[in-house]
Enzyme design. Structure first.
Site, PDB file in Angstrom:
ATOM      1  N   ASN A   1       8.455 -43.010  -0.751  1.00  0.00           N
ATOM      2  CA  ASN A   1       9.380 -42.070  -1.380  1.00  0.00           C
ATOM      3  C   ASN A   1       9.063 -41.993  -2.869  1.00  0.00           C
ATOM      4  O   ASN A   1       9.087 -43.006  -3.562  1.00  0.00           O
ATOM      5  CB  ASN A   1      10.830 -42.515  -1.163  1.00  0.00           C
TER       6      ASN A   1
ATOM      7  N   SER B   1      10.735 -37.212   1.714  1.00  0.00           N
ATOM      8  CA  SER B   1      11.601 -36.531   0.761  1.00  0.00           C
ATOM      9  C   SER B   1      13.024 -36.714   1.269  1.00  0.00           C
ATOM     10  O   SER B   1      13.329 -36.380   2.422  1.00  0.00           O
ATOM     11  CB  SER B   1      11.235 -35.049   0.697  1.00  0.00           C
ATOM     12  N   GLU B   2      13.897 -37.263   0.420  1.00  0.00           N
ATOM     13  CA  GLU B   2      15.177 -37.741   0.953  1.00  0.00           C
ATOM     14  C   GLU B   2      16.142 -36.634   1.353  1.00  0.00           C
ATOM     15  O   GLU B   2      17.197 -36.912   1.906  1.00  0.00           O
ATOM     16  CB  GLU B   2      15.836 -38.736  -0.007  1.00  0.00           C
ATOM     17  N   ASN B   3      15.781 -35.374   1.091  1.00  0.00           N
ATOM     18  CA  ASN B   3      16.613 -34.298   1.626  1.00  0.00           C
ATOM     19  C   ASN B   3      16.294 -34.016   3.101  1.00  0.00           C
ATOM     20  O   ASN B   3      16.881 -33.110   3.684  1.00  0.00           O
ATOM     21  CB  ASN B   3      16.467 -33.025   0.786  1.00  0.00           C
TER      22      ASN B   3
ATOM     23  N   SER C   1      17.914 -39.662   6.929  1.00  0.00           N
ATOM     24  CA  SER C   1      17.000 -39.877   5.820  1.00  0.00           C
ATOM     25  C   SER C   1      17.325 -41.181   5.086  1.00  0.00           C
ATOM     26  O   SER C   1      16.447 -42.006   4.819  1.00  0.00           O
ATOM     27  CB  SER C   1      17.081 -38.696   4.862  1.00  0.00           C
TER      28      SER C   1
END
Lengths: 234, 218
Positions: B23, B46-48, B88
């Site tokens: 990340n 990607s944390e979305n 996520s």
């Protein structure tokens, strides 16, 4: 006959949202936000809202439109850096704000939809997020107790939906939408394409219709891009 | 010469190992993607809600429904996977993500990090940073050694509100590479032509110079 949750449009979908309500808005940044319902909320002028949304939109789009009209009393979000009007209202004390870690925000939606009242999380331990929160220690590690959200309404945006409320999301416009859909006492879904039951593959459903109470096909999606970034080509 | 932002990213890219899920935060960390060594296969998270983040799209091919956590338009790759925000952070919390790279305003010599708030001045929110630093086992901070006023960002104690406690494992700055050890910041590499004296002068927390300290290889 099948259960039919279709309403005519955004105005009808949100007509009973009263002043003072707690409302969740799906989306990450401007990606996957319920544009039609936000516009309808601005038009209706509902005030004193508590909004739960990962971001606060930008000054002139998304949840930012409601902030601009001072419809929001309290904002619960994880990142609001794109909205200078938000920052101004916050620093001047006009707006009540609760900033919470993004994963905690997502999980508090998730557990609401899973019927779990609270959950231990590590995020925020030792920070100001932990202030006033109950803690629990397991195997020498300290966790914060985080509660399931209670929201009067959740408003989400999906790619496709059927008249029974089953939803499919597209790409990273999924983000918080399926989680908030599960967490609202009343959940409103606006979709780009509304179809009849049987036209969506049951194996591909992200949000089962049991979580959705009202659905309509939205119109005129602007889908504004916050930061257009493209590859350099020679 | 102090390292440029690109060189900081290039140095951090050397920490990547084949098979890593990584990340990358906003700013210098994003640049790390440009320096993934040959033969090393990593998957960017990607944390979305995306694993397998691809490069920016070609002009005209951008899609508002496909962005990264910095809200930039991106692409997917063969083998990408999309999921919701709870999953996520679930995979982050569960320790499935091998390496997290993020920026910071301050780091303390015990590994505390502050990167989300300047009281009464800047309030943008923590986003996913608190979740990431609480869960990730391997956290590398990419930042400048000093703030715009010239004050050290490597401190004995953070003065800004904390993002997480005792969580940073390594720091790469324009002046050098530091590991967090019980005795404080262990300087293991220095930027070419940056002297140890300069690093000492610009580090306000406890500093230990490694016996085998060497120049950063760029």
């Amino acid at each position: 006959m099948s259960i039919n949750k279709v309403v005519a449009n955004a105005d009808e979908a949100i007509q009973d949202i009263q002043d003072g309500a707690t409302v969740m808005f799906g989306g990450f940044g401007l990606c996957g936000i319920p544009e039609n319902c936000i516009a309808a909320m601005v038009k209706k002028g509902t005030t004193n809202l508590t909004c739960i949304s990962n971001n606060a939109g930008v000054n002139d789009f998304g949840v930012g439109l409601m902030l601009h009209k001072k419809q929001v009393k309290k904002m619960i979000a994880s990142y609001v850096g794109e909205n200078t009007e938000f920052e101004r209202q916050l620093l001047s004390g006009e707006l009540e704000v609760q900033l919470i870690p993004q994963g905690t925000l997502a999980t508090r939606c998730l557990i609401a939809g899973y019927g779990i009242p609270f959950v231990p999380v590590l995020a925020g331990v030792g920070t100001e997020v932990a202030e006033g929160k109950e803690t629990v220690v397991r195997n020498g590690k300290k966790y914060l107790i985080e509660e399931a959200f209670e929201a009067d309404f959740a408003i989400v945006k999906a790619w496709k939906g059927d008249t029974m409320g089953n939803l499919i999301f597209k790409d990273t416009a999924r983000n918080f939408n399926p989680l908030m859909a599960m967490a609202g006492k009343t959940t409103i879904a606006e979709v780009e394409e509304l179809v009849n039951p049987g036209q969506l593959n049951p194996n591909m459903i992200h949000t089962p219709g049991i979580y959705v109470h009202r659905i309509f096909q939205g119109t005129n999606y602007e889908k504004r891009i916050e930061h257009k970034t493209v590859r350099k080509t020679n | 010469m102090a390292l440029t932002k690109e060189q900081i990213a290039q140095r951090i890219a050397k920490e990547l190992k084949d098979g890593y899920y990584v990340n990358l935060g906003i700013g210098i960390p994003t640049l790390v993607a440009n320096f993934i060594p040959e033969g090393i296969n990593v998957v960017l998270q990607s944390e979305n809600g995306l694993l397998g983040m691809g490069p920016f799209p070609e002009d005209g091919k951008e899609d508002a429904d496909l962005i990264n956590a910095g809200k930039q338009t991106i692409t997917t790759l063969p083998g990408s996977a999309i999921f919701d925000s709870a999953m996520s952070f679930g995979m982050i919390r569960a320790g499935k993500v091998h390496l997290t790279v993020l920026g910071a305003m301050e780091v303390a010599d015990n590994g505390d990090i502050a990167n989300w708030k300047i009281p009464n001045k800047m309030v943008k929110g923590m986003g996913g940073a608190m979740d990431l630093v609480a869960a990730a086992k391997n956290i590398i901070v990419a930042m400048q050694q000093t703030n715009p006023k010239g004050e050290s960002k490597l401190l004995s104690k953070c003065s800004l509100p904390l993002t997480g406690i005792k969580c940073v494992t390594k720091i790469v700055t324009d002046l050098g590479v530091f590991e967090i050890i019980p005795d404080g910041f262990l300087c293991v590499e220095h930027a070419p032509d940056v002297t140890i004296d300069e690093i000492k002068a610009k580090t306000s927390g406890r500093l230990v110079i490694a016996d085998n300290v060497k120049p950063v290889a760029i």
